[in-house]
Design an enzyme around this catalytic site. Structure first.
Site, short mmCIF file in Angstrom:
data_model
loop_
_atom_site.label_atom_id
_atom_site.label_comp_id
_atom_site.label_asym_id
_atom_site.label_seq_id
_atom_site.Cartn_x
_atom_site.Cartn_y
_atom_site.Cartn_z
N HIS A 222 0.81 -0.87 -0.07
CA HIS A 222 0.09 0.15 0.62
C HIS A 222 0.59 0.74 -0.07
O HIS A 222 0.61 2.17 0.60
CB HIS A 222 -0.55 0.38 1.11
CG HIS A 222 -1.84 -0.85 1.24
ND1 HIS A 222 -2.48 -2.39 1.73
CD2 HIS A 222 -2.96 -1.04 0.28
CE1 HIS A 222 -3.05 -3.03 1.28
NE2 HIS A 222 -3.81 -1.93 0.26
N HIS A 226 1.05 1.60 -5.46
CA HIS A 226 -0.19 1.08 -5.73
C HIS A 226 -0.87 2.45 -6.36
O HIS A 226 -2.05 2.05 -6.84
CB HIS A 226 -0.81 1.16 -4.37
CG HIS A 226 -1.84 0.52 -4.44
ND1 HIS A 226 -3.32 -0.49 -4.90
CD2 HIS A 226 -3.08 0.75 -3.55
CE1 HIS A 226 -4.00 -0.69 -4.58
NE2 HIS A 226 -4.30 -0.29 -3.41
N PHE A 450 -10.30 -15.69 -3.93
CA PHE A 450 -10.29 -14.41 -4.16
C PHE A 450 -10.73 -14.47 -5.30
O PHE A 450 -11.87 -13.01 -6.01
CB PHE A 450 -8.77 -13.89 -4.38
CG PHE A 450 -8.95 -12.10 -4.13
CD1 PHE A 450 -9.78 -11.55 -3.06
CD2 PHE A 450 -8.23 -11.71 -5.25
CE1 PHE A 450 -9.81 -10.50 -2.49
CE2 PHE A 450 -8.54 -9.83 -4.62
CZ PHE A 450 -9.43 -9.53 -3.84
#
Length: 499
Positions: A222, A226, A450
């Site tokens: 993060h 990103h 996912f």
């Protein structure tokens, strides 16, 4: 992040450019006609209430009251008209005698907002492509090796990680490129939405550079890379005709900035970790969308610095000559609502609700939803689609070209497992997806889960709404086949990501 006072961000979430966000009963804009009518009607009520008032005089005053009420309806009806068709609004205000009182009730006791719905309508009617007046752009893009990467910005295969390695300020570089290459600032200026385009460019450039600085270099996933990956992906979405026809140029500005700030200051641990440890942020935001609230608050706190505050250069009293409405709207409020809505929607805890809302919008469009009938719903649908674009970009790694997908998968796993290691050290239960010992043995199964339970169900309604987005689904299918093969071969972490 060290050296940062988190409490300041919560203040910034409610204050920009010296202006506090309105509370339940303050800050709404009333035109001079409405204010005059309110004063006149108050004085008239006082006169009618006088003891022993002659009957004839009272009848005349009541007639005057009826005339003022009619004038009130003429002035405020356009604001209330955008709620026609909204069951929540109509049930609440059906017995309220004046439109001004109806408007106050909507602002105070519902999440409906006549002002923002008005802005949406006026902005949508405003032209955004006019003859440019020889403007010089100062929000420049990077050069050299970084520029080669930017040639693919807005394309499906943009390599954000590669770009971040060769650009010292990647968020500024990406933001500058997207705004310059698409003539975005020129278009905003030509529409009359900016008061000073040159100063806007300078402040936007400085703001994006500060956002770069606020992204933590220790967040494996993060981080700034990103953010620019999300910016590039939303640019790809906006290039698709099905989305382009639904959004204005102001919406483009909002979604680019939202993508750039949506994880700013991320510490590399998730919301659950903060709630379990009762961190300062979790206490500040009451365990509700902890990081998302922090990110958007930090962004607005950053805007408090005058040299970075592009926000205050958006027109606060805009009226489009091409709109049949006489309303003057506050574009700052429109942009603020959009940024907050989009960033908060990146909280994965809201994913299931957002998916259902998206399905409802798709179904409504199939049935022929008319935005002219329910303008509040039209605004909410617009915000939902903007949220969808950012949320989809935020979780887009599984449907990127395989080399890019694997690089991001490597990073997200490392960040998750680092959190699990920290939780184990603290004697806390290890959060889902954060158990290193179990994770290294089941990477393919985790990715397939996912894809099957989060990504495919979310992409399906997007492709249904905008068929051009099918490219994402096609690449996702290829990646799914890759993970199925890895699972069949019982490949572990070291086999999938050899050093």
């Amino acid at each position: 992040m060290s050296g940062y006072n988190h409490s300041e961000a919560s203040v910034a979430a409610a204050q920009v450019g010296g202006r506090h966000e309105r509370g339940p009963s303050s800050g709404t804009h009333k035109g001079p006609e409405t204010r005059t009518l309110t004063v006149a009607r108050k004085k008239l009520d006082d006169a009618i209430a006088v003891d022993n008032l002659p009957k004839e005089a009272k009848e005349i005053l009541l007639e005057v009251e009826a005339l003022l009420r009619a004038a009130d309806c003429q002035i405020n009806a356009p604001r209330l008209a955008r709620f026609h068709g909204s069951r929540e609004a109509e049930d609440l205000i059906k017995d309220v005698p004046t439109t001004e009182s109806q408007r106050e009730i909507l602002l105070n006791w519902t999440e409906l907002d006549p002002e923002v719905a008005a802005m949406h309508e006026v902005i949508c009617r405003s032209p955004t492509k006019r003859a440019h007046r020889g403007m010089t752009m100062t929000l420049s893009s990077p050069s050299g090796e970084a520029q080669k990467f930017l040639e693919r910005a807005g394309h499906f295969d943009f390599d954000a990680l590669g770009f971040a390695e060769v650009c010292e300020v990647p968020v500024r570089g990406m933001g500058g490129h997207l705004m310059v290459s698409s003539d975005l600032i020129k278009d905003l200026c030509d529409a009359g939405w900016l008061s000073n385009h040159e100063e806007f460019q300078r402040r936007m450039c400085a703001f994006l550079a500060e956002v770069d600085r606020l992204y933590s270099p220790t967040a494996t996933y993060h981080g700034a890379a990103h953010a620019i990956d999300a910016m590039g992906t939303v640019a790809w979405f906006l290039s698709l005709e099905g989305f382009a026809e639904r959004f204005t140029r102001m919406d483009h500005l909002v979604v680019y900035v939202a993508a750039g700030i949506h994880d700013v200051g991320h510490p590399g641990t998730n919301n659950l970790f903060h709630s379990k440890t009762m961190s300062e942020l979790a206490i500040r935001y009451n365990d509700r969308s902890v990081l998302e609230n922090f990110h958007v608050a930090l962004a607005f706190e950053t805007l408090q610095k005058p040299a970075l505050n592009w926000f205050t250069l958006l027109e606060k009293d805009f009226h489009s000559p091409d709109s049949p409405s006489e309303l003057h709207v506050d574009l700052q409020q429109y942009v603020r609502r959009g940024l907050i809505s989009m960033v908060l929607a990146t909280d994965m805890a809201k994913h299931a609700t957002q998916l259902q809302d998206l399905k409802n919008v798709v179904e409504a469009e199939k049935k022929g939803f008319n935005p002219e009938v329910d303008k509040q719903r039209a605004l909410e649908n617009k915000l939902l689609l903007l949220e969808t674009v950012l949320h989809a970009a935020d979780i887009s790694n599984p449907w990127k070209p395989q080399k890019i997908m694997l690089a991001w998968t490597h990073r997200v796993l490392d960040e998750f497992w680092a959190q699990g290691d920290q939780e184990q050290t603290l004697g806390l239960p290890i959060s889902p997806l954060c158990d290193r010992e179990a994770g290294v043995k089941s990477v393919p199964k985790g990715q397939l889960g996912f894809i099957n339970f989060v990504i495919v169900p979310y992409l399906n309604p997007i492709v249904d709404l905008v068929p051009e987005a099918r490219e994402a689904m096609q690449q996702l299918e290829e990646n799914k086949q890759f993970w199925e093969l890895q699972d069949k071969e019982s490949a572990g972490y070291e086999q999938i990501f050899p050093e």
